[in-house]
Design an enzyme around this catalytic site. Sequence first.
Site, short mmCIF file in Angstrom:
data_model
loop_
_atom_site.label_atom_id
_atom_site.label_comp_id
_atom_site.label_asym_id
_atom_site.label_seq_id
_atom_site.Cartn_x
_atom_site.Cartn_y
_atom_site.Cartn_z
N GLY A 101 -22.03 16.53 14.61
CA GLY A 101 -22.56 17.32 13.49
C GLY A 101 -23.17 16.47 12.39
O GLY A 101 -23.44 16.98 11.29
N GLU A 112 -12.32 18.35 16.12
CA GLU A 112 -12.02 19.21 14.96
C GLU A 112 -10.61 19.79 15.08
O GLU A 112 -9.92 19.98 14.08
CB GLU A 112 -13.09 20.31 14.84
CG GLU A 112 -14.41 19.71 14.36
CD GLU A 112 -15.66 20.42 14.84
OE1 GLU A 112 -15.58 21.57 15.28
OE2 GLU A 112 -16.74 19.78 14.77
N ASN A 167 -20.86 24.45 22.58
CA ASN A 167 -19.70 24.79 21.75
C ASN A 167 -20.21 25.44 20.47
O ASN A 167 -20.74 24.76 19.60
CB ASN A 167 -18.93 23.49 21.44
CG ASN A 167 -17.81 23.70 20.45
OD1 ASN A 167 -17.40 24.84 20.19
ND2 ASN A 167 -17.30 22.62 19.87
N SER A 200 -24.32 15.24 18.24
CA SER A 200 -25.71 15.32 17.78
C SER A 200 -26.73 15.21 18.92
O SER A 200 -27.78 14.58 18.76
CB SER A 200 -25.98 14.27 16.70
OG SER A 200 -25.17 14.51 15.57
N GLU A 248 -16.88 12.12 22.82
CA GLU A 248 -17.53 12.55 21.59
C GLU A 248 -17.09 11.66 20.43
O GLU A 248 -16.03 11.90 19.83
CB GLU A 248 -17.15 14.00 21.26
CG GLU A 248 -17.56 14.99 22.32
CD GLU A 248 -17.73 16.38 21.74
OE1 GLU A 248 -18.81 16.94 21.91
OE2 GLU A 248 -16.80 16.88 21.10
N LYS A 293 -18.53 26.74 18.15
CA LYS A 293 -17.57 26.58 17.04
C LYS A 293 -17.34 27.94 16.37
O LYS A 293 -17.40 28.97 17.03
CB LYS A 293 -18.07 25.53 16.05
CG LYS A 293 -18.53 24.25 16.75
CD LYS A 293 -18.66 23.10 15.83
CE LYS A 293 -19.27 21.93 16.59
NZ LYS A 293 -19.13 20.68 15.90
N HIS A 303 -10.71 19.12 21.12
CA HIS A 303 -11.92 18.80 20.34
C HIS A 303 -11.51 18.05 19.07
O HIS A 303 -10.45 18.32 18.51
CB HIS A 303 -12.66 20.10 20.00
CG HIS A 303 -14.01 19.85 19.41
ND1 HIS A 303 -14.19 19.51 18.09
CD2 HIS A 303 -15.25 19.85 19.98
CE1 HIS A 303 -15.50 19.32 17.88
NE2 HIS A 303 -16.15 19.52 19.00
C1 PEP Z 1 -19.37 19.32 19.33
O1 PEP Z 1 -18.97 20.16 18.53
O2 PEP Z 1 -18.70 19.10 20.35
C2 PEP Z 1 -20.60 18.60 19.04
C3 PEP Z 1 -20.94 17.64 19.83
O3 PEP Z 1 -21.33 19.00 17.94
P1 PEP Z 1 -22.83 18.55 17.57
O4 PEP Z 1 -23.66 18.63 18.83
O5 PEP Z 1 -23.27 19.52 16.53
O6 PEP Z 1 -22.76 17.14 17.05
#
Ligand code: PEP
Length: 252
Positions: free
Chosen positions: A172, A96, A9, A213, A166, A11, A94
């Site tokens: 992040g 976000e 992803n 992460s 998640e 973003k 997601h």
């Molecule tokens: C994500 O945006 O779905 C995500 C898992 O981000 P990150 O790997 O940066 O934590």
Amino acid sequence: MRKPFVAGNWKMNKTIAETRDLVSRMSLKLSEISGVEKVLCPPFMSLLAASALLEGSGIGLGAQNMHWEEKGAFTGEVSPAMVKELCGYVILGHSERRAYFNETDEIVNRKLISAQTFDLTPIVCVGETLEQYESKLTREVVSRQTSQSLRDVSPAFAARIVVAYEPVWAIGTGKASNGLEANAVAKDVIRPALAGLFGEETAQAIRVLYGGSVTSSNAAEFFSQPDIDGALVGGASLKIDEFAAITESAAV
Ligand code: PEP
């Protein structure tokens, strides 16, 4: 047997020119890796450029979001028909989107039903916030998000859905969950919720990813868990060697 699945992803990162550069270099590396379904999800603006470069590569292309209506007066939105012209996949719900754009389980569900109509493979995200985690509400929150976001689709389509667990506090932040804890949510919360909707057989066929992460250093810990079938990767998916190493460690 559930085929491992790794999606990146991106973003709101990479212009069209930057996408061309990253996709062309990354696809060379990813194409060498088999035994795992691979998907890149650049921003909408870059999908056309990415789709041309990925043709015939065996690497899938996904959008990060879409509207549920086919067309109409929804200024600034992108329809499922538009996504379908370029993509085989779409990320829905997601955290976000849920946090900054007020997406509810009901909205995610409308988008999912639309993904079914337009024959797109959805990657549906669920996960608790830090406050919910600290209040020991993970099971309740993730179970509710799964049951409500994934309702009312056909069992045949359901088997194609990919669920990404998640934890919001891990996205992040550099603070990943751990394999055992993530596996417990996949096994004891997400799969039972899926079984409640679609029956046990379909629940066992649906891929459940971990996201939050993930790096090349911790990926194997998650992929060695029996109920985790891959990863949704944010930050590390912008780094060629990192993302290739994560993808490689998911392959069977
Ligand atoms: C994500 O945006 O779905 C995500 C898992 O981000 P990150 O790997 O940066 O934590």
